[in-house]
Design an enzyme around this catalytic site. Structure first.
Site, PDB file in Angstrom:
ATOM      1  N   HIS A  21       0.874  -1.217  -0.119  1.00 33.21           N
ATOM      2  CA  HIS A  21      -0.012  -0.147  -0.021  1.00 33.21           C
ATOM      3  C   HIS A  21       0.914   1.129   0.026  1.00 33.21           C
ATOM      4  CE1 HIS A  21      -3.045  -2.517   2.285  1.00 33.21           C
ATOM      5  NE2 HIS A  21      -3.519  -2.305   1.193  1.00 33.21           N
ATOM      6  N   LYS A  45     -15.630  -8.377   5.206  1.00 34.44           N
ATOM      7  CA  LYS A  45     -13.999  -8.835   5.458  1.00 34.44           C
ATOM      8  C   LYS A  45     -14.255  -8.938   6.864  1.00 34.44           C
ATOM      9  CE  LYS A  45     -11.323  -7.608   1.571  1.00 34.44           C
ATOM     10  NZ  LYS A  45     -10.034  -6.944   1.199  1.00 34.44           N
ATOM     11  N   ARG A  94      -1.677  -5.810  -7.842  1.00 38.14           N
ATOM     12  CA  ARG A  94      -0.758  -6.464  -7.805  1.00 38.14           C
ATOM     13  C   ARG A  94      -0.470  -7.347  -8.805  1.00 38.14           C
ATOM     14  NH1 ARG A  94      -3.155  -8.015  -2.143  1.00 38.14           N
ATOM     15  NH2 ARG A  94      -4.886  -7.613  -3.432  1.00 38.14           N
ATOM     16  N   SER A 131      -2.951  -8.032   3.009  1.00 38.06           N
ATOM     17  CA  SER A 131      -3.331  -7.876   4.338  1.00 38.06           C
ATOM     18  C   SER A 131      -3.791  -8.893   5.033  1.00 38.06           C
ATOM     19  CB  SER A 131      -4.273  -6.603   4.701  1.00 38.06           C
ATOM     20  OG  SER A 131      -3.804  -5.401   4.060  1.00 38.06           O
TER      21      SER A 131
HETATM   22  P1  ADP Z   1      -9.795  -3.576  -0.164  1.00 40.18           P
HETATM   23  O1  ADP Z   1     -10.606  -4.407   1.291  1.00 40.18           O
HETATM   24  O2  ADP Z   1     -10.403  -2.432  -0.684  1.00 40.18           O
HETATM   25  O3  ADP Z   1      -9.407  -4.582  -1.187  1.00 40.18           O
HETATM   26  P2  ADP Z   1      -7.151  -3.618   0.713  1.00 40.18           P
HETATM   27  O4  ADP Z   1      -6.775  -2.820   1.849  1.00 40.18           O
HETATM   28  O5  ADP Z   1      -7.025  -4.937   0.702  1.00 40.18           O
HETATM   29  O6  ADP Z   1      -8.601  -2.913   0.740  1.00 40.18           O
HETATM   30  O7  ADP Z   1      -6.649  -2.760  -0.485  1.00 40.18           O
HETATM   31  C1  ADP Z   1      -6.771  -1.539  -0.922  1.00 40.18           C
HETATM   32  C2  ADP Z   1      -6.014  -1.172  -2.252  1.00 40.18           C
HETATM   33  O8  ADP Z   1      -4.757  -1.554  -2.123  1.00 40.18           O
HETATM   34  C3  ADP Z   1      -6.607  -2.297  -3.411  1.00 40.18           C
HETATM   35  O9  ADP Z   1      -6.505  -1.584  -4.542  1.00 40.18           O
HETATM   36  C4  ADP Z   1      -5.700  -3.386  -3.421  1.00 40.18           C
HETATM   37  O10 ADP Z   1      -5.671  -3.786  -4.735  1.00 40.18           O
HETATM   38  C5  ADP Z   1      -4.487  -2.551  -3.284  1.00 40.18           C
HETATM   39  N1  ADP Z   1      -3.389  -3.397  -2.574  1.00 40.18           N
HETATM   40  C6  ADP Z   1      -3.450  -4.379  -1.800  1.00 40.18           C
HETATM   41  N2  ADP Z   1      -1.972  -4.834  -1.428  1.00 40.18           N
HETATM   42  C7  ADP Z   1      -1.296  -4.215  -2.265  1.00 40.18           C
HETATM   43  C8  ADP Z   1       0.110  -4.483  -2.634  1.00 40.18           C
HETATM   44  N3  ADP Z   1       0.795  -5.402  -1.981  1.00 40.18           N
HETATM   45  N4  ADP Z   1       0.426  -3.706  -3.664  1.00 40.18           N
HETATM   46  C9  ADP Z   1      -0.157  -2.906  -4.154  1.00 40.18           C
HETATM   47  N5  ADP Z   1      -1.495  -2.722  -4.004  1.00 40.18           N
HETATM   48  C10 ADP Z   1      -2.107  -3.377  -2.867  1.00 40.18           C
END
Ligand code: ADP
Length: 168
Positions: A21, A45, A94, A131
């Protein structure tokens, strides 16, 4: 053209924030005038940290970055974006697997709210960081120092220690 103020929203669960992130945020900063990192509550979630704790962790890391705002929000993301007068949604990618879901989400958000989504691809080393997996590894005591900041690793250790103590 050229001098329009562009505010973007980067919505997510951030439960917890990872280096992936943060990599997306770092890449996005120069592209927008203002970037709101918006911590949402997902009804589907399972959440480990409260929205307030998730915001705190992000503020600790990048709270003093000019042009970056960190907040939590409730309800529909597109309504939140409209309230904030944000014209862009930022999402991270990703892998091709992400594209499938994100494509559908972006199309839906555009159809219902007319808002555009901009994607930033993460650095290769975080292409497998999620996450969900971070929580799983942390719950088993694994070392995550390459994938999350030390402050986040400490919070995870504390949270799982407390959860274990509550169980016994
Ligand atoms: P959500 O529940 O909205 O998917 P996340 O916190 O899992 O929330 O992800 C938020 C954003 O960050 C999403 O666009 C997700 O694809 C992106 N994201 C999650 N992990 C990574 C990572 N390792 N690298 C780049 N983007 C990521």
């Amino acid at each position: 053209m050229g001098n329009k103020f562009v505010r973007a929203v980067f919505p997510g669960s951030f439960d917890p924030i990872t280096n992936g992130h943060l990599d997306v945020v770092k890449r996005a900063i120069g592209l927008f005038d203002e970037l709101i990192i918006a911590v949402g509550r997902s009804p589907i979630k399972n959440q480990l940290f409260t929205p307030q704790e998730r915001v705190e962790m992000i503020v600790e890391l990048i709270g003093d970055t000019p042009g970056v705002i960190i907040e939590s929000f409730e309800g529909l993301m597109v309504e939140y974006a409209a309230r904030k007068k944000a014209t862009v949604v930022l999402r991270g990618l990703r892998s091709l697997t992400d594209v499938q879901y994100e494509f559908q989400l972006a199309m839906t958000n555009r159809a219902v709210a007319g808002i555009e989504t901009i994607f930033i691809m993460t650095s290769e080393q975080y292409g497998f960081t999620s996450s969900t997996l971070i929580r799983e590894i942390a719950s088993l005591g694994g070392d995550l120092s390459n994938l999350i900041p030390p402050s986040v690793q400490r919070r995870l250790q504390e949270r799982y220690a407390r959860l274990r103590a509550e169980k016994t």
